[in-house]
Structure formats: C-alpha cells, structure tokens
Design an enzyme around this catalytic site. Structure first.
Site, PDB file in Angstrom:
ATOM      1  N   ASP A  29      -3.504 -21.670 -11.342  1.00  0.00           N
ATOM      2  CA  ASP A  29      -2.455 -20.976 -12.088  1.00  0.00           C
ATOM      3  C   ASP A  29      -2.431 -19.488 -11.725  1.00  0.00           C
ATOM      4  O   ASP A  29      -3.272 -19.015 -10.936  1.00  0.00           O
ATOM      5  CB  ASP A  29      -2.690 -21.183 -13.595  1.00  0.00           C
TER       6      ASP A  29
ATOM      7  N   ASP B 180       7.490 -23.906 -17.154  1.00  0.00           N
ATOM      8  CA  ASP B 180       6.847 -25.154 -17.578  1.00  0.00           C
ATOM      9  C   ASP B 180       7.848 -26.027 -18.327  1.00  0.00           C
ATOM     10  O   ASP B 180       8.681 -25.530 -19.084  1.00  0.00           O
ATOM     11  CB  ASP B 180       5.677 -24.863 -18.528  1.00  0.00           C
TER      12      ASP B 180
END
Ligand SMILES: *[C@@H]1O[C@H](CO)[C@@H](O)[C@H](O)[C@H]1NC(C)=O
Ligand SMILES: *[C@@H]1O[C@H](CO)[C@@H](O)[C@H](O)[C@H]1NC(C)=O
Ligand SMILES: *[C@@H]1O[C@H](CO)[C@@H](O)[C@H](O)[C@H]1NC(C)=O
Ligand SMILES: *[C@@H]1O[C@H](CO)[C@@H](O)[C@H](O)[C@H]1NC(C)=O
Length: 544
Positions: free
Chosen positions: A159, A229
């Site tokens: 990430d 997301d």
C-alpha cells in the site's frame, strides 16, 4: 510540483534494474510474465471485514472455498490485508504477527494454505505506517521481504499510505523510487513474491499525474490497485457506484495490461447488502471481461449457492484467465450502453455489454464494431446461459438495468480477420475522438459511428479510420488533423505509446485542444495527449 520527467525515460526501467543488479537474474514483472501468466484469483478479508481478521476467518474461508468448489474453479489465493501485525517490530527489527489473532502464527497459516492447495499473500505499506497505523516498511524493505519469504508467503500487496517525500523529490518521484526499490529487492529473490502495487491509487485524482505514475507500474510488478477502494461492507453510500468508479478508471488503462501485468479494479464484493443480483453478476462479468484479478472479499461460507455458482462460471473464468491477457476496451459509450470488446487466444472475439441505465433497454451491435467483417457467419455464445446463436451482421441485446451480457463470438471460415476497433478516448478529459467533415474533434461520447475507429496495420505502425467513413484515414496534414484517402502516405501512419501518445510518423502527437483534434509536439504530462485506443493495438512501451 513534479520535475520535468523526460529524463525518466532516458533509462528504461528494465535496464535501470539491470544496472543496479548486474550479477543477479531479474525475475519479476513483465520481465518474466511466467511469474503470473494470468490474473490472480482468491480471497482477501479487507472489503468485508477490514481489520477484523484472524486465523479462524482464514481457515473457515479456505474450507468453504474447498468444499464449495471455488478452489477448483481457480480461486487459489488467501490474502491477508492490513492489521495482521503488532504495533511494534521485534527486537531484531522483524515484523510480528498479532498472536491473539493468529495463535498458531502466520507460517502455520501458510503451511495450512499450502496443504489445502492455496497460496498465502500478505499486506504491507511502502510508507512510515500502514493505513491502519501499523509499522510500515520504509527503511525495512529488505528485512520485510526476507521475513515474508521465510514465512512461506508468495504475494505482497504494498500500500501507499504515510509516504513522505524526501530529498526534494515530488510525491510521484518518491513513490517511483520506493516501488522501484521493492521491485529490485523482489526481483533478486530466488522465488520472487508477486508484487501488487497500490501506488497509482494515490494519484487518481489528477488523471495526468496518474497516467504518468502508471507509465512505470507495469515494469515493477504484476498488478496494481489503480483508484479508490471499493465500498467496504459497512460503508456508507452506493456499492454499485463504487464499483462503477473502479470500472471507469479501469477502462482508461487498456494499454498497460499484458501477460504478466494486470490492472486491478479491486475486490469482488459479492455479499454486499447494497447490491442487486444483477449488479453482483455484472461486477463479476465485467472484471472477467477485463482479465482483472478476481479476489473475492465476502464471507464465503455464507454466500448463497447461486452466488457461488456464478462466481464459478467456467466460461467467464476462462475469459478472465485467457492467456492473451487483453483487457476489454470500450467500443462505444452513450448514456445507456457501454460496449466493450477484446480478442481471445483461440481467435474468438469477446463482446461485453453493460446497461448503465436505470431501466431495461435494447440495442443492436454490428460485427463491424467488434472489428469483424460483415457478410460473414459467426457463432455467438452467451456465456451466462451457454446458448449459441448464429449471426451475420449484428447481434441484438436486451438487458435489465445494471445487467451485463457477455458473448464469445466465433468466426466462421474465411471470417477470422480482426481489426482492433473502438473508441479513441482522451483518458484525462473523457472525450471521444469524433470524425468530422474537416478532420476530427473531441466530443462527449455518444456511440455514433463517427466515434468508432478501426486501427489497422501490423506492429507499431498503424492507420486509423472512422467506421462512418472507412475509406478515409486520420492524417497529419501540415499542422492540422484531416481525414484523407487511405493511400498509405506518412501523414496517415501513427504509433501508440505507453504514455498515451498517438504519434504521427512526422513526429507530432494527436492532441485535444479546445475541443479540436490538433497536432502538437509530444510532451509528457500533457493532458490533451493521453489517449486510450482499442484493445490489441501494439503499444510502444519505452523499454523496447
Ligand atoms: C474471527 O473473525 C471473524 C470475522 O471478523 C469473527 O466473526 C470471529 O468471531 C473471529 N474469531 C475469533 C476467534 O476471534
Ligand atoms: C491483537 O489484536 C487484538 C484484537 O484486535 C487486540 O486487542 C490486541 O491489542 C492486539 N495485540 C497486539 C500485541 O497488538
Ligand atoms: C518517516 O520515517 C523516517 C525514517 O524513519 C523518518 O526519518 C521520518 O521523520 C518519518 N516521517 C514522518 C512524517 O513521520
Ligand atoms: C494535474 O497534474 C499536472 C501535472 O503535474 C498539472 O500540470 C495540472 O495542473 C494538474 N491538474 C490539476 C487540475 O490540478
């Protein structure tokens, strides 16, 4: 502000890593598509459970995937997301699992996964801390890679939270440096971990910068999370809208995908309470059409039999896992229908149609729009029903709101030639290249024949004609764009680059400027020049 980035391309990524690691064999990413020849399939806890993960969730999920046939269907990865670790590294600097959540430990879980036919994947962050506030990998990259490998892990989602630029670098340069460093570390391993890069998601608000980050992504890893997301299970807002956000971003990235590298539009949220049955099926069918990662984030033991049945659809999974790894690209878009196509390894053509509208609707799609010859015989197999029909010039489609149809079109004898055909899209403005009487303009996409382009020619040199006027070719005429008879002059020859540039043989780039199609010098970070073309057009990738 980012530095002028021309210099980035002076040393292509592949050469750069060879310069750094001259004595080591380089394994990862497009350098070796064998590392991940088709997109990954499996389970990840995040969208369904966020930080509420534990050993039992993973073992129960594995048992359910096994007994319900999902493993046999190809879903063979169990991926941990954020929050699996403790807040402090160990005395030796190594990351530690939370032993309340994972009482037998992560190596035990990896062993458990392997014994049952799964791989185990893990999550870390390239910054000072993960998004959930656990220790990031910054400064510990080599250590963490070794730790993961020693635990039996073969897949890393990295990430990009809490990255702070240093040394006067821009944000984009900092991400490139860090993901490049990880690429070098993973590439040097005897068995490289699959590398899922979240870097582009941190740049998607500015589509120019985003494209510039995407330009190096396929050289460093096997897949990339590119935008927002998908909505989590307990999230507020529309789950379908969040799927559509990822879908739209994905349609802008066709040119990057190839065997060994996949654009990742995020998890399949098949048990999300906000989705209708049609939307759940569409989500899967669209992702399969893209050749995207199929990572389910749902509580698999509680999925309905019908959900497991459609997620296991062999023919759609075969499309997803097709070895050509083409990503379906937009042929046309209007307020109701998105039509997409791509080629499959056996010579079939895929047709995917999404009804984005709020009521059921009908349409007819000509085979010419799919890059196929008219006046030919084709078999069209509906991959939802398995029914096959014969078509010649067009196929009729009738779709409920938010439903998706997927057909495999098999050409009859003498009808097998395919010309990449579809929209030429400015991926920054969202406008479609549109044939006009004087040349070409950029307009709102409306699905007219003036916006569907055939891109013919072999290798890097192509000519481009609108379906509305197939005898005319897009040409650089002096400093303007014109449509001229297709006679093969230099003005009508173009090449498409990974930067999005559509460059004329004379050296200039097709540019959207004030709504017009114009010619201008090719520049990186020039939003008017970042174009998406039909699937199957050869892309000059900068490392050739
Ligand atoms: C493990 O996680 C699941 C999902 O969050 C939860 O329902 C379950 O109670 C947890 N089990 C243990 C033993 O913590
Ligand atoms: C492990 O996870 C549990 C449950 O989330 C939490 O209460 C505990 O503080 C964590 N332990 C450590 C060492 O982080
Ligand atoms: C991030 O970590 C680095 C290295 O440990 C440190 O020098 C820096 O101050 C940290 N930055 C922030 C904003 O915490
Ligand atoms: C997006 O980024 C580009 C390149 O850094 C910059 O030139 C442009 O102004 C940015 N656009 C917006 C809307 O901020």
């Amino acid at each position: 502000m980012p530095q002028p980035s021309t210099a980035r391309w002076a040393i292509p990524a592949r050469m750069a890593s060879l310069l750094i690691l001259p004595l080591l064999s380089v394994h990862a990413s497009v350098e070796d598509p064998k590392l991940l020849p088709t997109p990954p399939m499996g389970f990840n806890n995040w969208a369904r459970f966020e930080c509420d993960l534990n050993e039992t969730l993973f073992t129960d999920t594995a048992q359910s995937m096994l007994s319900r046939g999902l493993l046999a269907a190809g879903y063979n990865r169990l991926n941990l997301d954020d929050c699996w670790m403790t807040h402090e590294r160990g005395a030796d600097g190594a990351l530690q699992w939370n032993s309340t959540l994972f009482p037998h430990g992560i190596p035990w879980l990896a062993d458990y996964a392997h014994k049952h036919g799964f791989h185990l994947g893990i999550y870390e962050d390239s910054g000072n801390a993960t998004c959930g506030g656990y220790p990031g990998s910054y400064g510990y990259e080599q250590k963490d890679a070794e730790t993961f490998a020693s635990w039996g892990i073969d897949y890393l989602k990295l990430d990009g939270c809490n990255v702070y630029p240093e040394g006067g670098r821009s944000m984009a340069e900092e991400y490139k440096l860090r993901y490049g460093q990880w690429h070098d570390i993973l590439s040097a391993m005897a068995e490289p971990l699959i590398f899922s890069e979240s870097a582009p998601a941190y740049f998607s608000e500015n589509k120019t910068e985003w494209a510039n980050v995407m330009d190096w992504i396929p050289f460093y890893g096997e897949l990339a999370r590119h935008s927002d997301d998908v909505l989590v299970y307990v999230g507020e807002g529309s789950a379908w809208d969040s799927i559509m956000v990822n879908y739209h971003f994905q349609t802008l990235l066709v040119r990057y995908q190839k065997p060994g590298y996949y654009n990742d539009p995020d998890f399949l949220i098949t048990d999300h309470p906000g989705l209708t049955d049609a939307e759940k099926r569409s989500h899967f069918a669209l992702w399969a059409s893209f050749g995207a990662p199929l990572i389910i984030s749902a509580y698999i033991p509680d999925l309905s039999d019908e959900e497991v049945r459609f997620l296991s659809n062999k023919e759609l999974i075969a499309v997803d896992q097709d070895p050509l790894a083409q990503q379906a690209a937009l042929v046309s878009r209007d307020g109701t229908f998105d039509v997409l196509t791509r080629s499959l390894a056996n010579g079939d053509r895929l047709l995917t149609v999404l009804n984005t509208g709020s009521s059921s609707a009908k349409t007819s799609i000509s085979v010419a729009r799919l890059g196929l010859k008219g006046q030919c015989q084709y078999k069209a197999r509906d991959l939802w029903t398995g029914k096959t029909s014969s078509i010649r010039d067009a196929i009729g489609i009738n779709l409920d709101s938010h439903a998706t149809a997927v057909y495999r079109i098999t050409p009859g004898r003498g009808c097998t030639s395919v010309t990449p055909t579809g929209m030429i899209l400015n991926t920054v403005s969202g406008n479609c290249l549109t044939a006009s009487s004087s040349g070409a303009t950029f307009k709102t996409c409306n699905a007219a024949d003036t916006q569907v382009w055939s891109v013919s020619g072999s290798g890097t040199k192509v000519s481009i004609s609108p379906l509305s006027n197939p005898a005319k070719c897009l040409a650089a005429k002096g400093s303007i764009i014109a449509l001229v008879d297709c006679k093969g002059g230099a003005g009508t020859i173009w090449s498409h680059a990974i930067t999005g540039h559509l460059q004329n043989a004379n050296g200039d780039c097709l540019t959207e400027s004030g709504g017009q199609g114009t010619l201008a010098g090719c520049e990186l970070l020039q939003g008017g020049q970042i174009l998406g073309l039909p699937s199957g057009v050869h892309v000059v990738d900068g490392s050739a």
